[in-house]
Motif scaffolding. Structure first.
Motif, PDB file in Angstrom:
ATOM      1  N   THR A   1      14.081  71.403  49.736  1.00 31.66           N
ATOM      2  CA  THR A   1      14.156  70.898  51.106  1.00 31.66           C
ATOM      3  C   THR A   1      13.039  69.902  51.348  1.00 31.66           C
ATOM      4  OG1 THR A   1      12.793  72.726  51.908  1.00 31.66           O
ATOM      5  CG2 THR A   1      15.177  73.021  51.989  1.00 31.66           C
ATOM      6  N   THR A   2      13.349  68.887  52.125  1.00 30.35           N
ATOM      7  CA  THR A   2      12.325  67.900  52.448  1.00 30.35           C
ATOM      8  C   THR A   2      11.461  68.421  53.583  1.00 30.35           C
ATOM      9  OG1 THR A   2      13.833  66.804  53.970  1.00 30.35           O
ATOM     10  CG2 THR A   2      13.743  65.951  51.731  1.00 30.35           C
ATOM     11  N   PRO A   3      10.187  68.120  53.566  1.00 32.06           N
ATOM     12  CA  PRO A   3       9.328  68.609  54.647  1.00 32.06           C
ATOM     13  C   PRO A   3       9.648  67.891  55.953  1.00 32.06           C
ATOM     14  CG  PRO A   3       8.096  67.199  53.167  1.00 32.06           C
ATOM     15  CD  PRO A   3       9.443  67.373  52.559  1.00 32.06           C
ATOM     16  N   SER A   4       9.428  68.586  57.045  1.00 28.14           N
ATOM     17  CA  SER A   4       9.688  67.966  58.342  1.00 28.14           C
ATOM     18  C   SER A   4       8.480  67.137  58.753  1.00 28.14           C
ATOM     19  CB  SER A   4       9.974  69.043  59.383  1.00 28.14           C
ATOM     20  OG  SER A   4       8.840  69.881  59.516  1.00 28.14           O
ATOM     21  N   PHE A   5       8.745  66.128  59.565  1.00 28.27           N
ATOM     22  CA  PHE A   5       7.679  65.262  60.047  1.00 28.27           C
ATOM     23  C   PHE A   5       7.981  64.914  61.491  1.00 28.27           C
ATOM     24  CE2 PHE A   5       5.923  61.006  60.806  1.00 28.27           C
ATOM     25  CZ  PHE A   5       4.587  61.280  60.593  1.00 28.27           C
ATOM     26  N   ALA A   6       7.052  65.245  62.361  1.00 30.05           N
ATOM     27  CA  ALA A   6       7.206  64.925  63.778  1.00 30.05           C
ATOM     28  C   ALA A   6       6.188  63.854  64.131  1.00 30.05           C
ATOM     29  CB  ALA A   6       6.989  66.167  64.635  1.00 30.05           C
ATOM     30  N   PHE A   7       6.682  62.688  64.481  1.00 28.52           N
ATOM     31  CA  PHE A   7       5.799  61.575  64.818  1.00 28.52           C
ATOM     32  C   PHE A   7       5.177  61.813  66.181  1.00 28.52           C
ATOM     33  CE2 PHE A   7       5.016  57.396  66.735  1.00 28.52           C
ATOM     34  CZ  PHE A   7       4.125  56.898  65.805  1.00 28.52           C
ATOM     35  N   ASP A   8       3.858  61.739  66.234  1.00 25.00           N
ATOM     36  CA  ASP A   8       3.118  61.853  67.487  1.00 25.00           C
ATOM     37  C   ASP A   8       2.306  60.580  67.647  1.00 25.00           C
ATOM     38  OD1 ASP A   8       1.837  62.675  69.759  1.00 25.00           O
ATOM     39  OD2 ASP A   8       0.545  64.143  68.747  1.00 25.00           O
ATOM     40  N   ALA A   9       2.611  59.806  68.693  1.00 21.96           N
ATOM     41  CA  ALA A   9       1.958  58.507  68.889  1.00 21.96           C
ATOM     42  C   ALA A   9       0.460  58.649  69.076  1.00 21.96           C
ATOM     43  CB  ALA A   9       2.581  57.789  70.094  1.00 21.96           C
ATOM     44  N   ALA A  10       0.007  59.760  69.615  1.00 23.71           N
ATOM     45  CA  ALA A  10      -1.429  59.947  69.818  1.00 23.71           C
ATOM     46  C   ALA A  10      -2.152  60.196  68.498  1.00 23.71           C
ATOM     47  CB  ALA A  10      -1.660  61.112  70.782  1.00 23.71           C
ATOM     48  N   LYS A  11      -1.501  60.900  67.575  1.00 21.84           N
ATOM     49  CA  LYS A  11      -2.130  61.209  66.286  1.00 21.84           C
ATOM     50  C   LYS A  11      -1.911  60.128  65.246  1.00 21.84           C
ATOM     51  CE  LYS A  11      -1.091  65.256  64.677  1.00 21.84           C
ATOM     52  NZ  LYS A  11      -0.597  66.613  64.409  1.00 21.84           N
ATOM     53  N   HIS A  12      -0.743  59.510  65.254  1.00 25.91           N
ATOM     54  CA  HIS A  12      -0.393  58.545  64.219  1.00 25.91           C
ATOM     55  C   HIS A  12      -0.509  57.131  64.782  1.00 25.91           C
ATOM     56  CE1 HIS A  12       1.839  62.278  63.182  1.00 25.91           C
ATOM     57  NE2 HIS A  12       1.221  62.042  62.031  1.00 25.91           N
ATOM     58  N   VAL A  13      -1.492  56.428  64.292  1.00 23.02           N
ATOM     59  CA  VAL A  13      -1.739  55.064  64.759  1.00 23.02           C
ATOM     60  C   VAL A  13      -0.708  54.145  64.123  1.00 23.02           C
ATOM     61  CG1 VAL A  13      -3.453  53.213  64.822  1.00 23.02           C
ATOM     62  CG2 VAL A  13      -4.187  55.587  64.936  1.00 23.02           C
ATOM     63  N   PRO A  14      -0.156  53.211  64.907  1.00 25.82           N
ATOM     64  CA  PRO A  14       0.810  52.295  64.291  1.00 25.82           C
ATOM     65  C   PRO A  14       0.144  51.428  63.227  1.00 25.82           C
ATOM     66  CG  PRO A  14       0.425  51.724  66.599  1.00 25.82           C
ATOM     67  CD  PRO A  14      -0.338  52.979  66.314  1.00 25.82           C
ATOM     68  N   LEU A  15       0.904  51.105  62.226  1.00 26.60           N
ATOM     69  CA  LEU A  15       0.418  50.300  61.110  1.00 26.60           C
ATOM     70  C   LEU A  15       0.223  48.856  61.556  1.00 26.60           C
ATOM     71  CD1 LEU A  15      -0.169  50.130  58.047  1.00 26.60           C
ATOM     72  CD2 LEU A  15       2.237  49.617  57.727  1.00 26.60           C
ATOM     73  N   GLN A  16      -0.949  48.325  61.273  1.00 21.04           N
ATOM     74  CA  GLN A  16      -1.232  46.928  61.609  1.00 21.04           C
ATOM     75  C   GLN A  16      -0.656  46.046  60.499  1.00 21.04           C
ATOM     76  OE1 GLN A  16      -2.727  45.859  64.394  1.00 21.04           O
ATOM     77  NE2 GLN A  16      -2.985  47.957  65.136  1.00 21.04           N
ATOM     78  N   VAL A  17       0.220  45.140  60.858  1.00 15.23           N
ATOM     79  CA  VAL A  17       0.867  44.273  59.888  1.00 15.23           C
ATOM     80  C   VAL A  17       0.472  42.840  60.186  1.00 15.23           C
ATOM     81  CG1 VAL A  17       3.072  43.472  58.982  1.00 15.23           C
ATOM     82  CG2 VAL A  17       2.800  45.848  59.669  1.00 15.23           C
ATOM     83  N   GLU A  18       0.098  42.118  59.140  1.00 12.88           N
ATOM     84  CA  GLU A  18      -0.253  40.712  59.287  1.00 12.88           C
ATOM     85  C   GLU A  18       0.540  39.925  58.266  1.00 12.88           C
ATOM     86  OE1 GLU A  18      -4.129  37.825  58.661  1.00 12.88           O
ATOM     87  OE2 GLU A  18      -4.422  39.966  58.900  1.00 12.88           O
TER      88      GLU A  18
END
Length: 151
Positions: free
Chosen positions: A112-129
């Protein structure tokens, strides 16, 4: 990822089987042995003729001939890595390790694949340039020119 690892394992298994299926051709092995014997005789004659001290000539001859024959016997041992000799690959242990890994993959947690719950406060968006290749090359050239001016 699991299928990739299993695929890599099959490729390595086939590579190992090639070692056993395609030994050094007999004419090549005979030529190597003949040349080593010729080297044995000629080295003794050349060193005996060029070294005035007999004990030194004997030691030099022994060291050179022993080295060449040692490399030859090492290559013979490497040619046949499968078997029961002390220097052979531990095939039984390797197979037991592979079986253990496969049994671990059959566990419920591995299937089984592990579950992942995205939390905007904990997970900073990736900076893309985005940069273009031409712009990147210009940056490198300008830095190298600046470094050349400093020297």
């Amino acid at each position: 990822r699991v299928y990739n690892q299993l695929g890599n394992g099959i490729v390595k298994l086939n590579d190992a089987a090639k070692l056993n299926d395609f030994p050094i051709p007999l004419p090549l092995a005979q030529m190597i042995t003949f040349l080593l014997l010729l080297h044995w005789v000629l080295t003794a004659l050349v060193v005996a003729g060029s070294c005035p001290n007999p004990p030194w000539a004997a030691m030099v001859t022994f060291a050179v001939i022993f080295s060449f024959w040692g490399v030859h016997y090492i290559s013979l041992e490497l040619q046949q890595p499968f078997g029961d000799d002390y220097n052979d690959l531990p095939m039984r242990e390797m197979q037991m390790d592979m079986n253990t890994s496969l049994r671990e993959l059959m566990q419920e947690r591995a299937r089984t694949t592990p579950s992942f719950a995205f939390d905007a406060a904990k997970h900073v968006p990736l900076q893309v340039e985005e940069i273009s290749l031409g712009g990147y090359i210009e940056i490198i050239v300008s830095r190298s020119e600046a470094g050349a001016k400093l020297v």
